[in-house]
Enzyme design. Structure first.
Site, mmCIF file in Angstrom:
data_model
loop_
_atom_site.group_PDB
_atom_site.id
_atom_site.type_symbol
_atom_site.label_atom_id
_atom_site.label_comp_id
_atom_site.label_asym_id
_atom_site.label_seq_id
_atom_site.Cartn_x
_atom_site.Cartn_y
_atom_site.Cartn_z
ATOM 1 N N GLU A 83 1.028 -1.589 0.075
ATOM 2 C CA GLU A 83 -0.445 -0.024 0.107
ATOM 3 C C GLU A 83 0.867 1.481 -0.005
ATOM 4 O O GLU A 83 1.485 1.295 0.889
ATOM 5 C CB GLU A 83 -0.621 0.139 1.143
ATOM 6 C CG GLU A 83 -2.030 0.941 1.094
ATOM 7 C CD GLU A 83 -3.070 0.811 2.538
ATOM 8 O OE1 GLU A 83 -3.191 0.001 2.767
ATOM 9 O OE2 GLU A 83 -3.499 1.855 2.965
ATOM 10 N N LYS A 262 -6.947 -1.262 11.529
ATOM 11 C CA LYS A 262 -6.515 -1.587 10.285
ATOM 12 C C LYS A 262 -4.775 -0.836 9.955
ATOM 13 O O LYS A 262 -3.435 -1.076 9.927
ATOM 14 C CB LYS A 262 -7.376 -1.783 8.890
ATOM 15 C CG LYS A 262 -6.790 -2.149 8.214
ATOM 16 C CD LYS A 262 -6.463 -1.322 6.555
ATOM 17 C CE LYS A 262 -5.164 -1.927 5.616
ATOM 18 N NZ LYS A 262 -5.034 -0.339 5.044
ATOM 19 N N ASP A 278 6.462 -13.844 11.903
ATOM 20 C CA ASP A 278 4.806 -14.435 11.034
ATOM 21 C C ASP A 278 3.457 -13.075 11.298
ATOM 22 O O ASP A 278 3.145 -12.800 12.231
ATOM 23 C CB ASP A 278 4.460 -15.397 12.651
ATOM 24 C CG ASP A 278 3.209 -15.879 11.932
ATOM 25 O OD1 ASP A 278 2.462 -15.485 11.582
ATOM 26 O OD2 ASP A 278 2.589 -17.391 12.706
ATOM 27 N N HIS A 380 -3.645 9.987 -1.242
ATOM 28 C CA HIS A 380 -4.066 8.073 -1.656
ATOM 29 C C HIS A 380 -3.946 8.749 -2.879
ATOM 30 O O HIS A 380 -2.945 7.090 -3.365
ATOM 31 C CB HIS A 380 -5.455 7.830 -0.773
ATOM 32 C CG HIS A 380 -4.817 6.804 0.364
ATOM 33 N ND1 HIS A 380 -5.896 5.942 0.725
ATOM 34 C CD2 HIS A 380 -4.381 7.415 1.293
ATOM 35 C CE1 HIS A 380 -5.268 5.629 2.268
ATOM 36 N NE2 HIS A 380 -4.092 6.500 2.396
HETATM 37 C C1 MEV Z 1 -5.779 2.336 5.552
HETATM 38 O O1 MEV Z 1 -4.921 1.958 5.020
HETATM 39 C C2 MEV Z 1 -5.826 3.748 7.022
HETATM 40 C C3 MEV Z 1 -6.813 4.123 7.668
HETATM 41 O O2 MEV Z 1 -7.859 4.010 6.906
HETATM 42 C C4 MEV Z 1 -6.757 3.664 8.456
HETATM 43 C C5 MEV Z 1 -7.468 4.779 9.736
HETATM 44 O O3 MEV Z 1 -9.110 4.802 8.926
HETATM 45 O O4 MEV Z 1 -7.285 4.992 10.371
HETATM 46 C C6 MEV Z 1 -6.576 5.633 6.655
#
Ligand code: MEV
Length: 441
Positions: A83, A262, A278, A380
């Site tokens: 990413e 995430k 891992d 992004h």
């Molecule tokens: C994208 O990979 C991660 C985000 O969605 C994390 C978040 O929303 O806190 C930008």
């Protein structure tokens, strides 16, 4: 079974690596470029000892998040991830935090738990097992001897009856020092089985480590003076208040907490990739920890607090079970992972977990800052533009101008990128011909 699509031969695993690649090419019509990316010379042997039926490597791009402030020191942190925004976010977060007092980190001893489940136990089994701790220690000591010499080893035992199933669970805690520990934990559990069966009169259901690792915690925090905070039009307290609210939403709402976490794992899992750790075990532990209070919640928290120098600070904090090893598994085998550990100045497992906590917190701080101000899509899409330029055929010095014009135009698709490439390549072509001509003259 009917003759379906063409498949790889049943003896695929037993073919030489060379023949495996040929079979793959012929069965699935792989191009020379695709094959070359998988099986580049010299690495086939390495993939062979790392996985069964190997055909090479799917290499992840690895980059470096430069200058992460961890306890008075700066680290250049290798992150391997597909990413594009991950390193940009970690580096951005780290840059703000460097100027705002840095991050303080901690890690508990690397204690992991291994488990044996027993069915059909006789009456009094739980009490007998609890009373036999010294026998269990003696039984497993040959497996743990080397680890004990390194300062780790046995740390405790727990016996419980799982009432609903009439199954007895024996848990053994082991300090695994610099290892991730899976092999040692599994061997220890298996070594204990015959004695535990004898003591309980029961039968082993299975013996294996728990990936939960609730005792192997690491954390990071910062106290950033509000005057140091700025993101787009949001400055100081206004930005801090929105970050606190964003973190409270993640604390209260599991639907948001998943995305919030995430983002944290963007940094932590990428560090695990880079160092050969891992990622699945790590992530299983982290998400179980996020749900430890009965509903899935956030791994980080943010509060505005009174600072030591009269100015309020934004206090950000992350804590999670961060299971990182620096020996064993793929860590010692893959030269890329070895290189990553060198870049990190050869940390021990606890230090690596602390660095991981700092990366996760910087990542989250940057993500929340972007989300509550300009949003993340602008950044992004700028990164996405370079990918579109590449997919449209731009290479080398053509990628950047195509991406820049895509971003400026705000229409992100391959057709637009291809059109821009044609324009720019035409100009570029005539520029180079002209300059070649001038040089000749
Ligand atoms: C994208 O990979 C991660 C985000 O969605 C994390 C978040 O929303 O806190 C930008």
């Amino acid at each position: 079974m009917s003759n379906g699509p063409q498949m790889l031969p049943r003896n695929f695993r037993k073919l030489s690596a060379e023949l495996r690649l040929q079979a793959l090419r012929d069965t699935y019509d792989l191009s020379a470029e695709e094959l070359q990316m998988l099986g580049y010379r010299g690495n086939l042997d390495l993939s062979e000892i790392m996985t069964e039926s190997a055909v090479g490597f799917l290499a992840l791009p690895m980059g470096i998040a430069v200058g992460i402030p961890v306890d008075e020191q700066l680290y250049d942190v290798p992150l391997a991830v597909e990413e594009p925004s991950v390193i940009a976010a970690a580096t951005y977060g780290a840059r703000i935090l460097r100027g705002a007092g840095g991050m303080h980190t901690w890690a508990s001893d690397p204690v992991m738990t291994t488990q044996v489940y027993l069915s059909d136990c006789e009456d009094g089994a739980v009490e007998r097992l609890r009373a036999a701790e010294s026998q269990v220690i003696a039984e497993i000591s040959p497996v743990l001897a080397a680890m004990q010499q390194r300062g780790g080893g046995y740390r405790g035992m727990d016996v419980e009856l799982l009432q609903d199933l009439s199954v007895v669970r024996v848990q053994i805690d082991i300090d695994v020092r610099d290892a991730m520990g899976a092999n040692l934990l599994n061997s220890t559990a298996e070594q204990a089985v015959p004695l535990l069966e004898k003591l309980s009169g029961g039968r082993k259901v299975f013996a294996i480590l728990s990936n939960a690792a609730p005792k192997r915690l690491a954390g990071a925090e910062f106290h950033a003076p509000l005057s140091r905070l700025r993101r787009g039009k949001l400055v100081g307290r206004a930005l801090a208040e929105r970050i606190v609210l964003a973190s409270r939403i993640a604390e209260c709402d599991p639907m948001r907490a998943v995305t919030h976490n995430k983002g944290i794992m963007n940094g932590i899992s990428s560090l695990a990739n880079a160092t050969g750790n891992d990622t699945r075990g790590l992530e299983a532990a982290v998400h179980a920890y996020a749900a430890r209070l009965g509903s899935y919640g956030s791994l980080t928290s943010y509060r505005i607090e009174a600072g030591p120098h009269g100015e309020d600070v934004l206090h950000g904090r992350l804590e999670a079970p961060l299971v990182f090893g620096v020996v064993g598994g793929a860590v010692g085998i893959h030269p890329g992972a070895r290189a990553a550990l060198k870049v990190l100045r050869r940390p021990g497992a606890m230090q690596l977990a602390r660095i991981a906590a700092a990366v996760g917190l910087a990542q989250n701080f940057a993500a929340l800052g972007a989300l509550v101000s300009e949003g993340i899509q602008a950044g992004h899409m700028r990164l996405h533009a370079t990918r579109l330029a590449y997919i449209a055929g731009a290479r080398g010095e053509l990628i950047e101008p195509v991406a820049a014009r895509l971003s400026a135009g705000g229409v992100y698709n391959i057709e637009t990128a291809a059109g821009l490439l044609q324009d720019i390549a035409g100009v570029h072509q005539s520029d180079t011909t002209e300059s070649a001509h001038k040089t000749e003259v």
